[in-house]
Structure formats: C-alpha cells, structure tokens
Scaffold this active site. Sequence first.
Site, PDB file in Angstrom:
ATOM      1  N   ASP A 186       0.820  -1.207   0.000  1.00  0.00           N
ATOM      2  CA  ASP A 186       0.000   0.000   0.000  1.00  0.00           C
ATOM      3  C   ASP A 186       0.857   1.262   0.000  1.00  0.00           C
ATOM      4  OD1 ASP A 186      -2.507  -1.079  -0.080  1.00  0.00           O
ATOM      5  OD2 ASP A 186      -2.945  -0.816   2.044  1.00  0.00           O
ATOM      6  N   MET A 242      -9.882   9.253   7.580  1.00  0.00           N
ATOM      7  CA  MET A 242     -10.189   9.843   6.270  1.00  0.00           C
ATOM      8  C   MET A 242     -11.194  10.983   6.398  1.00  0.00           C
ATOM      9  SD  MET A 242     -10.401   6.202   4.197  1.00  0.00           S
ATOM     10  CE  MET A 242     -11.270   5.377   5.556  1.00  0.00           C
ATOM     11  N   LYS A 268      -3.699   2.970  -2.757  1.00  0.00           N
ATOM     12  CA  LYS A 268      -5.033   3.584  -2.794  1.00  0.00           C
ATOM     13  C   LYS A 268      -4.971   4.835  -1.942  1.00  0.00           C
ATOM     14  CE  LYS A 268      -8.032  -0.441  -3.465  1.00  0.00           C
ATOM     15  NZ  LYS A 268      -8.694   0.110  -4.659  1.00  0.00           N
TER      16      LYS A 268
END
Length: 241
Positions: A25, A160, A47
């Site tokens: 990642d 997030m 991502k």
Amino acid sequence: GPGDPELLTVQAVKALRRATVALVDDLVQPGVLRYLKRSARIVRVGKRGGCASTPQAFIHRLMVAEARQGEQVVRIKGGDPFVFGRGGEEADALRAAGMAVQVVNGLTAGIAGPAAIGVPVTDRRHSPGVALVTGHAQDGGQGPDWAALARSGLTLVVYMGVARVAAIVAGLREGSLPAHTPVAVVSAAHTPRQRHAITTLADLVDTVAQQQLASPALLVVGEVVRCSPRAALLPAVQQVA
C-alpha cells in the site's frame, strides 16, 4: 502498523521474511520493506483519496495469480488490515479462489495514532468507549450518522476525515455536541512526517486549513483529548449549576 517499522509485530517480520512477492500500500513506510528478502518482488498497489488508485478487483486477481504460481504472497497494509483496510474483502476473494490465508494483525492506527500524542481513546473519567468511524462514505453510500454519534458519549476517532471536516463538524454540532469539545488532529502518525494540532470543535475547520494538516490523518473528538500533555492550552470548561 500505523507508521514506525519498530511497531511491527514479530509475526509480521517473520511473514515479510518469507515473502517472494509483496503487494504494498501507499501508506507503508519504506523502512518496513527492509525486512523483505532482496530477491522479493515488490508490487505497488496504492489507494489514496483524490489520487489514481489501483482497482480492488485487480489486487484480488493479482494475489490469486501469484499464489497459483507458487509464490509466497504478502499483502502489506498501512495499519490494521481489518479496520478500513479492505482486508476482509481480500481475504474473502482469496478463500473463494481456494487460497490459504493467514491474517497478521497490525496495530490499529485509530488507537496508536492518538497515543502518539498522549491521548488514550478510552478513559473512565471521560468516556465509556470509543467508535472508529470513516469520514469517507462508500461511493453512492450513506456516511455515518454524525448527529447520533454526537449524542453517544463515545470518543470518536475519524479516519479519512480531513477532506470533509466542515461537513463532519456540522453534523456533530447538529447532534448538539458542544462547540468547546476538544479535538485532536494527528497526521502521518508514527512517521518522521508526524504533525498534530489540538483545538476545539468550533475551531477545527480553521485549524486544519491554517496548519495545512493533510491525509493520512485522524480526528479524535472527545474529552479524552484533555489527557494529552499537549492539551494545556485548551480552554477550561466551566460547569454551570
């Protein structure tokens, strides 16, 4: 782990050393990769919100294809693989293809990130529990009920969330969470780039903008933030009889 390679578990290091192929990642720190064999092939499958991302279906197919060729495949996440890490989806895809899967737990960033600045996400003096929530709703999906969370009395750790901080604040205020509620923002926790701010719900939007606190970052909302030694400048709350 949430950043620092020294926070890897012994089991994680052993798995990395066995790997012949590693799918990595974007949030994985470079120091983590030093535990791989020099001959291991590294495939970047990042991502990141707002950036070009590797399609999830492609990641599933790649893991299955490599395993079927006899490779020891390790999928390296930037935190706990089962907390907003799509680890469950990937494990299901592998098992459906007949693959054997071993999950190696990582430190949960939503707990380790606040701890980096001395904030315990639970403390019996301030909160009966903690909720880990996402500030980024699935495409076409419904996001968290911020008003209900505001009334829960729980510490809120929002992943997030910096890109939608104004909407989050509005939702929490709609649920009658006081404007003076302490909030911590921890960016890039347990890395050399770590930055943080401690503020109040009323000032959160301005603080994020002024200090340019960027993803990856966690928002920690609740009275537990006062436990941090860095919270000395927070205004005292006066009790009214």
